[in-house]
Every structure is written in C-alpha cells, then in structure tokens.
Write a protein that holds these residues in place. Sequence first.
Motif, PDB file in Angstrom:
ATOM      1  N   ASN A 650     -39.797  35.611   5.845  1.00 60.27           N
ATOM      2  CA  ASN A 650     -40.154  36.858   6.507  1.00 60.27           C
ATOM      3  C   ASN A 650     -41.159  36.548   7.602  1.00 60.27           C
ATOM      4  O   ASN A 650     -42.302  36.204   7.338  1.00 60.27           O
ATOM      5  N   ASP A 653     -42.086  40.695   9.970  1.00 57.08           N
ATOM      6  CA  ASP A 653     -41.159  41.759   9.596  1.00 57.08           C
ATOM      7  C   ASP A 653     -39.711  41.503  10.005  1.00 57.08           C
ATOM      8  O   ASP A 653     -38.919  42.429  10.136  1.00 57.08           O
ATOM      9  N   LYS A 697     -34.589  41.522  -0.679  1.00 55.50           N
ATOM     10  CA  LYS A 697     -35.829  41.515   0.105  1.00 55.50           C
ATOM     11  C   LYS A 697     -35.894  42.754   0.996  1.00 55.50           C
ATOM     12  O   LYS A 697     -36.943  43.393   1.127  1.00 55.50           O
ATOM     13  N   ASP A 700     -36.871  45.688  -1.046  1.00 47.37           N
ATOM     14  CA  ASP A 700     -38.306  45.671  -1.348  1.00 47.37           C
ATOM     15  C   ASP A 700     -39.109  46.196  -0.162  1.00 47.37           C
ATOM     16  O   ASP A 700     -40.099  46.902  -0.321  1.00 47.37           O
ATOM     17  N   LEU A 701     -38.656  45.824   1.054  1.00 48.63           N
ATOM     18  CA  LEU A 701     -39.402  46.213   2.252  1.00 48.63           C
ATOM     19  C   LEU A 701     -39.188  47.674   2.636  1.00 48.63           C
ATOM     20  O   LEU A 701     -40.082  48.322   3.170  1.00 48.63           O
ATOM     21  N   THR A 702     -37.993  48.199   2.383  1.00 47.70           N
ATOM     22  CA  THR A 702     -37.646  49.512   2.930  1.00 47.70           C
ATOM     23  C   THR A 702     -37.443  50.593   1.873  1.00 47.70           C
ATOM     24  O   THR A 702     -37.452  51.782   2.192  1.00 47.70           O
TER      25      THR A 702
END
Length: 763
Positions: A650, A653, A697, A700-702
């Motif tokens: 990552n 971002d 992933k 998890d981020l969004t």
Amino acid sequence: MNQAQSIIYRRLLRVRGVVQGVGFRPWVYRTAIRHGLTGWVRNTSGSVEIDVEGLPDHLNAFATTLWQEAPELARVDSITSVDVDLIGYTEFNILESCAGDRATSVIPVDVATCPDCLKELSGRSDRRFGYPFINCTNCGPRFTIIQRIPYDRVNTTMASFEMCDRCREEYEKPSNRRFHAEPTACPDCGPRIWFEAAGDRLDIDPIIAATECLRDGKILAIKGLGGFHLACDATNDGAVVELRKRKGRIAKSFAVMVRDIAAAEQLCEMDETTRTLLQSFKRPIALAKKRQSNRISEFVAPGNRLLGLLLPYTPLHTLIMEQFGRPLVMTSGNLSEEPLVFTNRSARNKLAALADAFLMHNRDIQVPCDDSVVRSLPNSLVMVRRARGYVPESIEMPLDCEGILGTGAEQKSTFCLGTAHKAIPSQHIGDLDTVETFDYYRYAVDHLVSLLGCETKIIAHDLHPNYKSTHYALSRKNVELVGVQHHHAHIAACLAENGCTETCIGLALDGTGYGTNGTIWGGEILLASLTRFERIGHLKETVMPGGESAIRDPKRMAMAYLHASFGEEFENIAKRLGLTFEPLEARIIRHQIETGLNSPITSSAGRLFDAVSAAIGICRDRDFEGRPAIELEMAADEAESSSYPFSIRNEADMLLLNSIPAFKALVEEHLAGVSQATIAAKFHNSVVEMMVSTCQKARDLTGVNWVALSGGVFQNSLILTRLFDGLRSHGFDVLIHKLMPPNDACISLGQVAVAAAILRKSN
Ligand code: ZN
Ligand code: ZN
Ligand code: FE
C-alpha cells in the motif's frame, strides 16, 4: 350448471413481458377461440391488451393458459386483470396496434427453424418440402431483414417477393400458424437458391452440387442468415489447411456445424447448459471440451481443448447437413480483419479468391450479423461474442438512458443505444481499425437508430484519442459528449447488467485501455459506482518495449518481465528459454527497456499473461488477439492447486500488486524442468490469490463488500471460476457479466450507464 356459473363475464387483461413480435397475438386468438371466448387482443405500449367475455370457468382457464403455455419465444412477466361491464362481443378479433406507438417498434431477433417447420421441410407431401426458406410466426429471419419499422413485410427485404394466393391466405388467416409471419414464402413465390462456380450460375440441384463440392474437399461460400460463411469438410485435413491458408488464419479456431445434438455429443463433452443452448432458438456457437478421439481434423482448433459447435439454424443449413452428413467447418465469410460479407456482389468480389464455389440466394440481408459464441462454465455462462439471436434484445437498466449512444471501444467493438430504462447493445462489429469495418460501424449505428426511432442527444465515448469510436463521437454535431474511462466503463457495464447502483470494488483485468494519467491501464482495482470511480490499486507497471509491437509480439513482453525479474541477467535467461531475436531487434529491445524509448508503461493484466505464455514457450506468436492467454489457459493442469509468491504494497493509498516474484519463480521452475501444465496452472492460481488478497485489503480500506469483475481476462475459465469461488468464500458479494461479453464488447453498455448516471444525477 348452477345459475352463477352460466353468467357471462367480461374481463380486461394486460400481459407484460416479451409479448410482441413473437407470435403472441395469433396464439391468444387461437387460445380464446379454444376456450369459447369473444372479444379482442391488441398490442399497446409495452404490453398486450386482451378484452374477453365468457363463462367464469373459461375465463380462469384462459388466464392459466396465458401463464403456462405461452409460445416458445414469448416470456410472460405479469398479467393484471379487471372485471368490467359486459359489452356482448359476438366474435374474437385481432385489432391493429395503435399507430405511432413506441411499443410497435420492438425489433425481434432472428429465430432458428422451429420443429413444425422442420417437419414440413422433410414432409414429402408438404408443399414446402425441401424449401430452404420455410418459416412461420415462430421462426425465421427478423433483425437481419428489417429495413424500417413497424415490422411488416413491406418494411423487410422480403418486400420484393409478392406472396402467392396460398401464402397470402395463410398469412391472413388468424388460425393459421403463418398468420402475419412477415417473411413467409413458398417455392412458388419466395426466394431461391442456386449454385455458382467461376462466375457461372449452374443449372443443377444446388444442394447436391454444394455437398459434392464439400465432399471433394473444396471450400464453399454459403449465404446464410446474417452473412456468408466459408465452409469445408471438418474431417478433411487438406481442406481445413487450405481454408486456413486462403483466409490467412494460422491458428484461430474454426466453429463446426453438426447435424444434430447426437452428432455434437460425439465430438465434445457437454453439460446440460451447453446442450440446451445449442438447441435453443438462438442457436449460438457453444464452446465445449473436445473428446479425446473424434473425427474432426486437428487443424480445426489447434492448441485448444475447446471446440465451437453449432447446429443448423436455417432450413438451408438443415438441407445441407442432411445431405452432407459430416461435420462442417463454418467460419465467417470475410477477409481477415474485414467485416462479414453479406451481399452477393461483394461475395463475388471479395470471396472469389477464398471459395471454390458459392451457394447463393436472392433474399437480401439488410444488416449483417455474425454467429454468437457462448461458453458454459461450472457456475456461470460467458458470452464470448453477442450477435445473431441475441441482438437487438434489450438489457434492463437501473436508470433512465433515453437518447444516449455509447460508441464503444476499438476492438471487438459494439455500440449501444439507450431508450427509457433499457439499453440495446449492437451486434459484434469487430475491430474498427480498417476502413471497411468503420464503414460498417457507422452504417449499423444509423440503421439501429432509425429502427428504434430514437433521437440521440448524448454520446458517451472512450477517452482514447485514437479510437475510431472516439473520432466518431467527436464528429457528431449538436450532441452532449461524455468521456468515460475505459475500465470505469467495464465495471459500470457489469454493474448495470446486474441492475446494481451500489459502489463496488471493481476488478478490471484486460489487454489495454487508456488511463486518466496518460499511461496504458489494464490491471485495475477501482472503487466505482455508475457515477464515479477512483483508482485504488493496479498491477505494478512494466514497459512495453516498442509499444504496439509489444502487443503484437508476446516475446517482447517476456523480455520486459525478464528484465524486471532478473535485471542485467535478463538476456542470458532469455537465451536459456529459447527466446531469440534478430541481433538488431535484440539491441533495440534492450535499448527500449533500458531507456523507455517508444515504450510506454502499462499495468495491463493481458500483457502479463502474454509474457508468461511466451516465456515458458506455450505461445510465442500472436496471430490473433488473446492467443497467448488462451493457450496458457488450455495448457494448465486443472488439478494443480499450488501457486507462486507475489506481494501487495500500500503506497500512499494505492495498492500495488507485484507479480514479479511469481514471474521469476515460474521462469526458474521452467528452467529446472517443471512441466508447462504445472507452471501454467500455478500462474493462474497466483493471479486468483493475488486478486482475492487485493479485494480483502480494499475491503479493509473502504468497507465495501461488493466486487464486480470485468475485462477480457474473465473469458478465462480458470480465472473466472476460481476467483468467483475464492471471493465468495471470503464473504464477498460478487457480480459478473451474464448478458454481455466481459471483453471490450461491453464497453458501450458501460458508457451508456455512466452517462445516464452522471447526467441524470441518480445514485
Ligand atoms: Zn416455423
Ligand atoms: Zn407462396
Ligand atoms: Fe478493455
């Protein structure tokens, strides 16, 4: 009978669904008569209206029949009914549709010969015995012969054939199965076939002459429904090789027509879906797994575990197959890269060098349409090419698309028209890079626009400045233009055909598409809805040594990946892999890789597949788009479940998917003697695992749980089925294409959806 049951009632019914242009009204007529009802039936806006009077039991039985026994081509979605005051009808009638009604403009698809017509075709005493243009209300040509709407005979290429008295009587009699069968004909009044060789029309039985020609190992051009085919005996090596030579087609598979499903069964292993599709009235080419030993020449589909099969779909095909008996190669009648030939004149002109003889007919084809191609997978169905039998069916859209034209991409191009909450994608047009194909594209746009009677106010197009479809959009006056990024269009198409307006994680894996940063994208992780998208990850970029030449030559992509994996050692490794170039070309490639001269960078997934396929020696020549990837898939050992390492970082971002560790490992294994089958499988598994991890992933981020899959890579069965299962087992809601091909054919639909969403500010 008690008194209540003997009272006559009147009921108004409205039937919605696929009920127009499919022989629904004559069927309602016959059904009403059978139930002793009086009244009328007519087409209205988007539905069929029925006004009937009769005994309550009979009315109820009639309604049940509407649900349960509708004609094969029809689909009843809903029936509403209301009891109203009695009028006292004395007979049952079919009323004219309301003039100017939008509903009358429903354009039906071409339909394969129905069982009733087949029976007559082979019935010695029937007046249409052996007549190659037999059809009825339930079958025959439609889309390919329509010149204008409404769909009446005068508005088709059948207008020049005046019906004889007997045909007219059938056509006008509501109880006849040819009532308003617009293309109806018979040997006395309809089109004819003839056999032509060396420019001469020969006075012999055309079917017998044609089959003799095929038996002699010759190549025959056959005029069909949507264009010409080139045909030859599929069991004759010499004939198939000669056809390849003349067409300039080295390795791309040919489709094979067989006489019936039993003959198909002898050639391929088929699942139930494939059997159903092959026999459906749409009659697509279905890809199925070849049996170990079959009679087909190995040159029909070299390097491919699959074979494209199709059954006869016109009476002419049936007559040929009955007489010939053996499987027949049936490939599009065109010069390589040019559109399908569909007029007698251009056939004589363009196919003369390819075909030894012609089986001609004099029913004109108004708009050419290729055979459709489908592939059944364990948990889904992939459209590979959407054309005859499917076009111009509409796709339900989650928002209003009125007046929007999506001009599509450049390769495997289609365009798409929006009307109200529907989108109508065109047939497969082809690659727009030849003058002929681009002419055909513009003709097809004008034709469909005029058939639908819609006014184009908004044009959505790709961002690629050199696409012909972009040029076309920019050349149009007095329209609002909307540029849509290629991979956003991919994901939007997938969302739209699933009726989804949510935000999703979009995996767009394809060959190439123009990115918003000026580089070439193709392995993209997007956070996307119909209105907007954000690039949240991508495959780590590599150079494409020489740009376009790296797309045409997968060996160049292998060199780029070898350099990224082994650094200075890359040329030595290449030698050990047997990847060789002329000395000058080798120097140029090295220079391009080291300096980036004429070598754009790309995050394309397709190029990664090319590189792997070339590196391990599966396919080093790309004589058609996608060949290295197809052969890589075909080589893979499906039982293999292990994979290679990869990494996902990552960075500010942006998820960077690094496949270099996998590439390096697979090259080392290849040099150590591991089989191609194992390596190919492990590579596919690695891509799947990398994508599943990436989605985790991204989630998890969004916080987004929807995943939409689009792009040509999803024509790959291993990738699609394993990724679909992998994502589902990790709790994702997964959307895949069901109606459109995942390749660039879906771009036009996605463009329409995005333009509608942006301009109508939905979502
Ligand atoms: Zn029929
Ligand atoms: Zn006739
Ligand atoms: Fe694409």
